[in-house]
Scaffold this motif. Structure first.
Motif, PDB file in Angstrom:
ATOM      1  N   ILE A 487       0.836  -1.201   0.000  1.00 58.86           N
ATOM      2  CA  ILE A 487       0.000   0.000   0.000  1.00 58.86           C
ATOM      3  C   ILE A 487       0.873   1.255   0.000  1.00 58.86           C
ATOM      4  O   ILE A 487       0.545   2.267  -0.636  1.00 58.86           O
ATOM      5  N   GLU A 488       2.008   1.211   0.674  1.00 56.26           N
ATOM      6  CA  GLU A 488       2.914   2.355   0.643  1.00 56.26           C
ATOM      7  C   GLU A 488       3.518   2.541  -0.750  1.00 56.26           C
ATOM      8  O   GLU A 488       3.744   3.673  -1.189  1.00 56.26           O
ATOM      9  N   LEU A 489       3.769   1.453  -1.445  1.00 57.63           N
ATOM     10  CA  LEU A 489       4.223   1.572  -2.832  1.00 57.63           C
ATOM     11  C   LEU A 489       3.172   2.258  -3.693  1.00 57.63           C
ATOM     12  O   LEU A 489       3.497   3.079  -4.556  1.00 57.63           O
ATOM     13  N   MET A 490       1.910   1.914  -3.454  1.00 56.47           N
ATOM     14  CA  MET A 490       0.834   2.556  -4.204  1.00 56.47           C
ATOM     15  C   MET A 490       0.810   4.059  -3.943  1.00 56.47           C
ATOM     16  O   MET A 490       0.638   4.865  -4.876  1.00 56.47           O
ATOM     17  N   GLU A 491       0.993   4.452  -2.720  1.00 60.03           N
ATOM     18  CA  GLU A 491       1.031   5.885  -2.399  1.00 60.03           C
ATOM     19  C   GLU A 491       2.190   6.591  -3.085  1.00 60.03           C
ATOM     20  O   GLU A 491       2.048   7.704  -3.591  1.00 60.03           O
ATOM     21  N   ALA A 492       3.356   5.938  -3.098  1.00 65.15           N
ATOM     22  CA  ALA A 492       4.516   6.548  -3.746  1.00 65.15           C
ATOM     23  C   ALA A 492       4.320   6.678  -5.255  1.00 65.15           C
ATOM     24  O   ALA A 492       4.732   7.668  -5.860  1.00 65.15           O
ATOM     25  N   LEU A 493       3.673   5.706  -5.872  1.00 71.52           N
ATOM     26  CA  LEU A 493       3.460   5.745  -7.318  1.00 71.52           C
ATOM     27  C   LEU A 493       2.398   6.754  -7.727  1.00 71.52           C
ATOM     28  O   LEU A 493       2.400   7.232  -8.866  1.00 71.52           O
ATOM     29  N   LEU A 494       1.470   7.083  -6.798  1.00 72.81           N
ATOM     30  CA  LEU A 494       0.375   7.997  -7.126  1.00 72.81           C
ATOM     31  C   LEU A 494       0.503   9.347  -6.449  1.00 72.81           C
ATOM     32  O   LEU A 494      -0.461  10.120  -6.433  1.00 72.81           O
ATOM     33  N   TYR A 509       4.746   4.644 -14.157  1.00 73.20           N
ATOM     34  CA  TYR A 509       4.194   4.745 -12.805  1.00 73.20           C
ATOM     35  C   TYR A 509       2.772   4.202 -12.770  1.00 73.20           C
ATOM     36  O   TYR A 509       2.402   3.443 -11.854  1.00 73.20           O
ATOM     37  N   MET A 510       1.957   4.571 -13.734  1.00 77.34           N
ATOM     38  CA  MET A 510       0.561   4.125 -13.757  1.00 77.34           C
ATOM     39  C   MET A 510       0.458   2.617 -13.940  1.00 77.34           C
ATOM     40  O   MET A 510      -0.352   1.952 -13.287  1.00 77.34           O
ATOM     41  N   GLN A 511       1.284   2.062 -14.830  1.00 77.46           N
ATOM     42  CA  GLN A 511       1.252   0.618 -15.042  1.00 77.46           C
ATOM     43  C   GLN A 511       1.720  -0.127 -13.804  1.00 77.46           C
ATOM     44  O   GLN A 511       1.159  -1.184 -13.455  1.00 77.46           O
ATOM     45  N   SER A 512       2.733   0.382 -13.127  1.00 82.61           N
ATOM     46  CA  SER A 512       3.207  -0.269 -11.900  1.00 82.61           C
ATOM     47  C   SER A 512       2.149  -0.184 -10.799  1.00 82.61           C
ATOM     48  O   SER A 512       1.956  -1.147 -10.039  1.00 82.61           O
ATOM     49  N   ALA A 513       1.461   0.960 -10.688  1.00 78.15           N
ATOM     50  CA  ALA A 513       0.380   1.068  -9.717  1.00 78.15           C
ATOM     51  C   ALA A 513      -0.731   0.066 -10.017  1.00 78.15           C
ATOM     52  O   ALA A 513      -1.336  -0.515  -9.101  1.00 78.15           O
TER      53      ALA A 513
END
Length: 966
Positions: A487-494, A509-513
């Motif tokens: 979830i922290e990775l999601m925050e960093a990507l967005l 970034y969007m594809q990784s999210a």
């Protein structure tokens, strides 16, 4: 336009006036002054007076050389000047032609007769001008037409003219290889001359020729050896040493003969230039002779001790040549090498840096890289990036063969990216991706480093690191299962600051999210299935107990199901042994799933966050961003029903949609689960080219097609101004699922600052505190780079042995690195193309070796004759009019001027056994008479070719000069 008047001619500005006028102008008025001068030149150059014309051309030539003014429009006027009988006019015209003419100049053929006239002039300076012009602009036609004149000048009694004529031969051989059969005899004869200037010119020509194809000049080795022993000219000796450096690897017996004379020159001469050339010859071509290598190492030490920076640089350069095969010489001078890193001369620093990396090995790589990274922090930007580039190229050499601990190296890559002057983002990013695909054991550390890079706001504003951030985002999305907090990775990507990135990086970034979202949803589904299985096992066990307990248990389970009870939201976890240790078989759950858990509300908030951030991007002007945003939003809409209110999920249609959503998530996850690997460098070569496809060597045709089209910059991107408003029903509390079983730690200060500023875009914990984070801070000084070390570390490094005798013992074995059989493409490795034989090399071999060269080339591999023909690559070049050409029965090429000239060479008859009449299968007489007539018509060409194919015994035997050239 009318010719200039007498007053204009008398008061014409000279070249000195133009130079003074340009220097007096300001930067704003300089272009205006030059434009005015060009208009004057255009008017003056049309004058019938050659003095006025030549002065105007002289001024135009100056402006072209200094200010790059186009002078192609004055080509014909330059030809008019070289036709003048006045030497000053002729000199100006030849200078203009040499400077502006090229093979595409339309009037270049008009100077052929004038060049021939000046080459036959009695004035040696006019001859020199013509030779200099021919050496610069000589085309195939000019070299073919003027070969006879240059051949005559090679025998001139004037040393000045003969020396320049010999120099022009190099241009003739390059453009017109058939000139070898005419001029090679005189060239070899001049090699035996007594005049040092002539010998110097000839040796210079052979030095250039041998650099392209040294094997063709092995028969001339005795002559070069004689010059090496007898010559007193240092310049000639240097050129001869360069030739032997190319010839020695081809003939081991020659190397054995050459070692002693070269060592004698190294001991006796006092010329530093000759000593260095002897050193370079020994360390490149005579590495098997230990005595010569020790003498060269001693001379290199003398160079390193000199105060002159030029000599010190030459010593370091010689050491870098010795380093690959004789590292002991570098270790003997390691103290000088290390101290040279702090030298003021940038070239000396670069050479010493290469030597330091050459001494790096498995045992000292960690310490060497630590000292160099600390030194890079205090260096200027240019040398800082040279240090980083050297570390990257050394560590990735032979597919990371020198690296034992990949966790350390991945952390080092993260530290290098945070150096303020770092401009190696693309190289570091390429290695992060390559290591992730090759080394499976390092992926957890790789994701940790990638997470630290993504949350560091200082990296977003550095355009040199955008490709690095793209690689970090890809790594975190591709290997998200190794993350401790997806979830922290999601925050960093967005995070909102990603709007500073180019569109090409934002799409990654969007594809990784999207990959992180798929992982979280699938993990939730797996946990739900696990809970259902656990409840069923518990109920079946309770049935075997007492009836009252069974009834009570069934009632409790049914009551929980009717009320939408979620065990993950209760205070007790189903991973608690006190609840689940009932003795029944446990379900198989991946190891990484046992460390993470996702609540229903956490997944819902993730979906809301994705919709909030990607919603405005669905109207982006960049089509790639727009398409990816719509793809993710469509997926979210598809799986939304799965996470609707549990009290409403009893309806049949919603239950069916839940099953569909679960299957879609599984399908998308399977699409992302295919592991990516490295690609062989020979993969493209294995693809067969269709027969109907015509490939060109270059794309010059596109310049005419797209000449006026201005391509957009790859870094350009378009942004919209999305409106981030409030979302109905979006709760900012209880967004995080159950935290990890380990004790929670404080997050980074950077992430905390982002949460305070942009709290709407972050997922807070259910206990109103920062997300649990087991990672160290991204820019923690305690875990980062130690910047307090000073240059004394370089001296300490010199005191240590950079090459250990035994390999160190590591606590864990080296992980497996995937290597490909067809070849590996390391991120910073390039491959040089091999040189092929050309017409010039073939012609010289034919002359020096005669028929022996042809026989050797034909007998070297007779089984490959048919295959070489099919591939279109012949091992022996067949020149027009050669014996091989006649043997296969080819007709003379009447379109080729050289073939037309060869028809008139010599006279006499040549008999052929193949011309005898033979009977065909039908009893008629063959074409013997026609064959005899054909041979008699071209008997002169046969005779001259026989003379041309005769071998040269160094200089005594050479082909006779054709009659038409005498």
């Amino acid at each position: 336009m009318a010719s200039p008047s007498l007053m204009d001619t008398l008061f014409q500005r000279s070249l000195d006036d133009i130079i003074k006028g340009v220097r007096q102008q300001q930067s704003s008025t300089e272009s205006i002054f030059i434009s005015k001068v060009i208009e004057e030149i255009r008017r003056e150059i049309k004058s019938t007076d050659l003095q006025t014309k030549s002065t105007a051309l002289q001024k135009l030539t100056y402006l072209n050389s200094i200010h790059f003014i186009d002078m192609s429009w004055a080509s014909f006027h330059a030809i008019e000047c070289i036709s003048s009988p006045t030497f000053s006019h002729k000199k100006i015209g030849y200078l203009a032609i040499s400077q502006s003419f090229n093979e595409s100049t339309s009037v270049i053929l008009l100077i052929s007769n004038q060049l021939r006239k000046d080459l036959k002039s009695s004035n040696e300076f006019e001859v020199s001008l013509a030779l200099d012009c021919l050496s610069r602009i000589g085309t195939v036609d000019l070299c073919r037409d003027l070969t006879s004149e240059v051949f005559t000048l090679m025998s001139s009694s004037k040393v000045f003219v003969r020396k320049r004529g010999i120099g022009v031969v190099l241009r003739l051989f390059e453009k017109y290889p058939d000139a070898v059969r005419v001029s090679f005899k005189k060239l070899v004869e001049n090699l035996e001359g007594s005049d040092s200037q002539i010998v110097s010119a000839v040796v210079g020509v052979f030095c250039e020729l041998a650099s392209k194809d040294p094997r063709s000049y092995l028969p001339l080795a005795p002559e070069f050896y004689r010059i090496l022993l007898d010559s007193k000219n240092n310049w000639v000796l240097i050129k001869v040493l360069k030739i032997f450096a190319k010839l020695a690897p081809l003939e081991p017996r020659l190397a054995k003969r050459m070692v002693e004379p070269i060592c004698d020159h190294m001991r006796k001469t006092g010329a530093k230039s000759l000593v260095f050339e002897c050193i370079r010859t020994v360390v490149t071509s005579f590495t098997e002779y230990e005595s010569a290598m020790k003498l060269a190492a001693a001379k290199i030490r003398e160079f390193l001790m000199e105060d002159d920076p030029n000599l010190k640089y030459l010593g370091l350069h010689a050491l870098s040549i010795m380093a690959p095969k004789h590292l002991w010489a570098v270790l003997e001078n390691k103290d000088v090498v290390i101290h040279s890193l702090s030298d003021e001369d940038p070239n000396i620093k670069l050479e010493s840096l290469r030597l330091v990396m050459a001494m790096a090995s498995e045992s000292n790589l960690v310490e060497t890289c630590r000292v160099l990274v600390n030194y890079a922090l205090k260096s200027d930007p240019e040398f800082c990036n040279e240090i980083l580039g050297s570390i990257l190229s050394t560590c990735c050499r032979n597919v990371y063969d020198v690296i034992i601990d990949f966790d350390w190296y991945v952390s080092l890559l993260g530290e290098m990216s945070r150096i303020p002057n770092c401009q190696k983002g693309e190289e570091i990013g390429n290695q992060l991706i390559d290591i992730g695909m090759r080394v499976k054991d390092v992926r957890p550390e790789l994701v940790r480093v990638g997470r630290d890079l993504l949350i560091d706001p200082a990296l977003l504003g550095n355009p040199f690191l955008h490709r690095l951030l793209s690689a970090a985002a890809w790594v975190c999305g591709e290997y998200v299962e190794f993350s401790r907090n997806p979830i922290e990775l999601m925050e960093a990507l967005l995070q909102p600051r990603t709007s500073l990135l180019p569109s090409s990086i934002r799409t990654v970034y969007m594809q990784s999210a999207f990959k992180v979202l798929i992982f979280c949803i699938r993990s939730y589904f797996l946990q739900k299935e696990e809970m259902t299985s656990e409840v069923s096992d518990l109920a079946s066990k309770l049935e075997c107990s007492e009836s009252s307990d069974v009834a009570t248990g069934k009632a409790l389970v049914q009551s929980d199901r009717d009320e939408g009870f979620n065990p993950r939201e209760s205070n007790q976890s189903y991973e608690d042994p006190s609840v689940l240790d009932t003795g029944v078989g446990q379900t198989s759950t991946p190891a990484f799933m046992k460390e993470k858990s996702f609540m229903h509300e956490s997944i819902v908030n993730l979906l809301n966050l994705m919709e909030l951030v990607l919603g405005p991007l669905s109207g982006s002007l960049d089509v790639e961003i727009q398409e990816r945003a719509w793809n993710v939003l469509g997926f979210i809409e598809l799986v939304r029903q799965e996470f609707s209110n549990p009290l409403i999920q009893k309806e049949a249609n919603l239950e069916r949609e839940k099953v569909i959503a679960s299957r879609v998530v599984e399908w998308v996850h399977d699409a992302f689960s295919e592991e990516l690997g490295p690609v062989s460098v020979t993969a493209q070569d294995r693809v067969l080219i269709p027969d109907e496809l015509v490939l060109k060597e270059n794309l010059t045709d596109l310049e005419a097609i797209c000449g006026g089209v201005e391509l957009p910059s790859p870094d350009s991107f378009s942004l919209t101004s999305p409106y981030y408003g409030e979302v109905d029903g979006f709760s900012i509390s209880n967004l995080q699922g159950e935290e990890d079983s380990e004790p929670s730690t404080e997050s980074t200060s950077l992430l905390t600052e982002h949460r305070k500023r942009h709290g709407l875009y972050y997922l807070p914990s259910e206990k109103n505190k920062i997300l649990a984070n087991d990672y160290p801070p991204a820019n923690d000084p305690s875990s980062g780079i130690n910047t307090n070390d000073d240059t004394e570390d370089l001296v300490k490094l010199a005191d240590q042995s950079l090459v250990s005798k035994r390999k160190p013992n590591y606590a864990k074995p080296r992980p497996v690195v995937v290597k490909l059989e067809g070849g590996d493409a390391a991120p910073v490795v390039s491959k040089k193309p091999e040189l092929e034989d050309d017409l010039l090399s073939g012609a010289i071999r034919d002359i020096l070796l005669g028929n022996e060269a042809k026989a050797a080339s034909s007998q070297s591999n007779p089984s490959d004759k048919s295959s070489s023909k099919r591939k279109g690559k012949a091992k022996h070049v067949i020149l027009p009019g050669s014996k091989e050409n006649q043997a296969v029965g080819e007709q003379p090429n009447h379109e080729n001027p050289s073939s037309r000239q060869s028809q008139h060479r010599g006279h006499g008859k040549v008999k052929s056994k193949k011309s005898r009449g033979k009977k065909n299968g039908d009893g008629r007489e063959g074409d013997g008479e026609k064959e005899r007539e054909k041979i008699s018509d071209h008997h002169g060409r046969h005779k001259s070719r026989q003379r041309a194919d005769a071998p040269i015994n160094v200089a005594a035997q050479t082909p006779d000069i054709p009659d038409y050239l005498l």
